[in-house]
Design an enzyme around this catalytic site. Structure first.
Site, short mmCIF file in Angstrom:
data_model
loop_
_atom_site.label_atom_id
_atom_site.label_comp_id
_atom_site.label_asym_id
_atom_site.label_seq_id
_atom_site.Cartn_x
_atom_site.Cartn_y
_atom_site.Cartn_z
N LYS A 118 0.84 -1.21 0.00
CA LYS A 118 0.00 0.00 0.00
C LYS A 118 0.87 1.26 0.00
CE LYS A 118 -2.07 -1.15 3.89
NZ LYS A 118 -1.35 -2.41 4.21
N ARG B 190 -10.12 0.71 8.21
CA ARG B 190 -9.60 -0.61 8.56
C ARG B 190 -10.63 -1.44 9.31
NH1 ARG B 190 -3.74 0.39 8.55
NH2 ARG B 190 -2.67 -1.49 9.16
N ARG C 69 11.79 -5.33 5.26
CA ARG C 69 11.53 -3.90 4.94
C ARG C 69 12.48 -2.98 5.70
NH1 ARG C 69 5.66 -1.55 5.57
NH2 ARG C 69 5.85 -2.50 7.62
N ARG D 205 11.01 -0.76 11.17
CA ARG D 205 9.88 -0.38 12.01
C ARG D 205 9.77 -1.30 13.22
NH1 ARG D 205 4.69 0.65 8.26
NH2 ARG D 205 3.75 -0.70 9.82
N ARG E 32 -0.39 -8.70 13.53
CA ARG E 32 -0.99 -7.73 12.59
C ARG E 32 -1.77 -8.45 11.49
NH1 ARG E 32 4.27 -4.99 10.88
NH2 ARG E 32 3.02 -3.91 9.32
P1 AP5 Z 1 4.85 -1.57 1.91
O1 AP5 Z 1 4.54 -0.78 0.70
O2 AP5 Z 1 5.55 -0.88 3.04
O3 AP5 Z 1 3.53 -2.34 2.45
P2 AP5 Z 1 2.26 -1.80 3.20
O4 AP5 Z 1 1.07 -2.50 2.63
O5 AP5 Z 1 2.23 -0.30 3.22
O6 AP5 Z 1 2.56 -2.39 4.64
P3 AP5 Z 1 2.43 -1.75 6.09
O7 AP5 Z 1 3.18 -2.68 7.01
O8 AP5 Z 1 2.89 -0.32 6.11
O9 AP5 Z 1 0.93 -1.85 6.34
P4 AP5 Z 1 0.24 -1.85 7.69
O10 AP5 Z 1 -1.13 -1.70 7.21
O11 AP5 Z 1 0.51 -3.00 8.57
O12 AP5 Z 1 0.92 -0.65 8.47
P5 AP5 Z 1 0.40 0.81 8.88
O13 AP5 Z 1 1.57 1.68 8.97
O14 AP5 Z 1 -0.74 1.20 8.02
O15 AP5 Z 1 5.70 -2.83 1.43
C1 AP5 Z 1 6.18 -3.79 2.36
C2 AP5 Z 1 7.53 -4.33 1.86
O16 AP5 Z 1 7.32 -5.05 0.64
C3 AP5 Z 1 8.56 -3.24 1.53
O17 AP5 Z 1 9.83 -3.68 1.91
C4 AP5 Z 1 8.48 -3.09 0.00
O18 AP5 Z 1 9.71 -2.69 -0.55
C5 AP5 Z 1 8.09 -4.52 -0.43
N1 AP5 Z 1 7.26 -4.55 -1.64
C6 AP5 Z 1 6.22 -3.72 -1.96
N2 AP5 Z 1 5.69 -4.10 -3.14
C7 AP5 Z 1 6.40 -5.19 -3.58
C8 AP5 Z 1 6.32 -6.03 -4.72
N3 AP5 Z 1 5.38 -5.84 -5.68
N4 AP5 Z 1 7.20 -7.05 -4.83
C9 AP5 Z 1 8.13 -7.27 -3.86
N5 AP5 Z 1 8.26 -6.49 -2.75
C10 AP5 Z 1 7.41 -5.47 -2.61
O19 AP5 Z 1 -0.23 0.54 10.35
C11 AP5 Z 1 0.60 0.27 11.45
C12 AP5 Z 1 -0.26 0.18 12.71
O20 AP5 Z 1 -0.91 1.45 12.95
C13 AP5 Z 1 -1.40 -0.83 12.68
O21 AP5 Z 1 -0.96 -2.12 13.04
C14 AP5 Z 1 -2.38 -0.22 13.71
O22 AP5 Z 1 -1.98 -0.50 15.02
C15 AP5 Z 1 -2.23 1.27 13.48
N6 AP5 Z 1 -3.20 1.79 12.51
C16 AP5 Z 1 -2.92 2.29 11.26
N7 AP5 Z 1 -4.05 2.64 10.64
C17 AP5 Z 1 -5.08 2.36 11.49
C18 AP5 Z 1 -6.47 2.47 11.39
N8 AP5 Z 1 -7.08 2.95 10.27
N9 AP5 Z 1 -7.23 2.06 12.44
C19 AP5 Z 1 -6.66 1.59 13.57
N10 AP5 Z 1 -5.33 1.44 13.73
C20 AP5 Z 1 -4.53 1.83 12.69
#
Ligand code: AP5
Length: 243
Positions: free
Chosen positions: A31, A106, A152, A185, A196
């Site tokens: 994402k 979410r 990552r 992270r 997660r």
């Molecule tokens: P990346 O692009 O970083 O993936 P991502 O989907 O953004 O993963 P996140 O871990 O950031 O998502 P998340 O939803 O768990 O975290 P968030 O910060 O939102 O890619 C991942 C890796 O893969 C990278 O190394 C990249 O290079 C690689 N990659 C990408 N595409 C590729 C491809 N095609 N091929 C190969 N490799 C590839 O949330 C964190 C925490 O915040 C949550 O756990 C929760 O506690 C809280 N939170 C956030 N939003 C909310 C909400 N709306 N409600 C409640 N709590 C929330």
């Protein structure tokens, strides 16, 4: 990936009203990686609730204090807190032509809140009363998500996302763009990643049928070539906005 033709059409797309784009998908689905590219292509901001919460934690705000332990356990921050944070971000001027929601909504409650918020503020309505809203879900299988997240690394200065297995920086541990030391992270530890992924299955996956029933959902295979995923995401947004 940008040829002259793509660059020229990027300038054109960046002047259009795009409306909200929601990026759905499990942790590690790509994402954040795709949101940065979509933001550049269409000239609309990336609103990552994870980044906003991490920023609150690093600034030591009241919200950050409430969120920190929850995030370190791989659970979700309460809906009211996150919705309030998003509402405040959406009042900023850069959201006027559209925005990318990366990691929000979410839960079904968050999705219902967003629908109500957009309706009350008459955001991005077409003449027939329908709304410009594109929801993209990236699908990637479990073991690949685990491998992606443990590999990552992120630049704390410019936000660029790397992967030690698939998208390594030119110099080990150093950002190609600004030379900062890359960081891992806190929630990218294997036990927290597993928590997660469970949270995603139980609380976020119901959004797939929520948006499918409203004919908004576009599924994209998030495995494999990053540029191919980007092309499909651009097309979904252009089709959804008749661009
Ligand atoms: P990346 O692009 O970083 O993936 P991502 O989907 O953004 O993963 P996140 O871990 O950031 O998502 P998340 O939803 O768990 O975290 P968030 O910060 O939102 O890619 C991942 C890796 O893969 C990278 O190394 C990249 O290079 C690689 N990659 C990408 N595409 C590729 C491809 N095609 N091929 C190969 N490799 C590839 O949330 C964190 C925490 O915040 C949550 O756990 C929760 O506690 C809280 N939170 C956030 N939003 C909310 C909400 N709306 N409600 C409640 N709590 C929330």
């Amino acid at each position: 990936m940008e040829t002259e033709a793509i660059a020229a059409s990027t300038v054109q797309k960046a002047a259009s009203v795009v409306g909200p784009v929601i990026l759905l998908g499990p942790p590690g689905a790509g994402k954040g990686t795709q949101a940065i590219r979509i933001s550049q292509r269409f000239g609309i901001p990336q609103i990552s609730t994870g980044d906003l919460l991490r920023d609150n934690i690093s600034r030591g705000t009241e919200l950050g204090k409430q969120a920190q332990e929850i995030m370190e356990r791989g659970e979700l921050v309460p809906d009211e807190l996150v919705c309030r944070m998003v509402a405040s971000r959406l009042t900023q001027a850069d959201c006027a032509r559209g925005f990318i929601l990366d990691g929000f909504p979410r839960t079904v409650k968050q999705a219902e809140w967003l629908d109500k918020h957009l309706a009350e503020n008459h955001c991005f309505e077409n003449e027939d009363g329908s709304r410009r809203l594109v929801v993209i879900r990236f699908t990637v299988e479990y073991n690949q998500l685990l491998q992606r997240l443990t590999g990552r690394r992120t630049c704390p200065t410019c936000g660029r996302i790397y992967n030690i297995h698939t998208q390594p920086p030119r110099l080990d541990g150093i950002c190609d763009i600004d030379g900062s030391v890359l960081v891992t992270r806190k929630d990218d530890r294997e036990d927290v990643i597993i928590a997660r992924l469970k949270t995603y299955e139980s609380q976020t996956l119901p959004l797939v049928s929520y948006y499918a029933q409203r004919n908004r959902l576009k599924d994209i295979d998030g495995a494999g070539d990053v540029d191919r995923v980007t092309v499909e995401a651009f097309k979904a947004i252009e089709d959804g906005n008749s661009l």
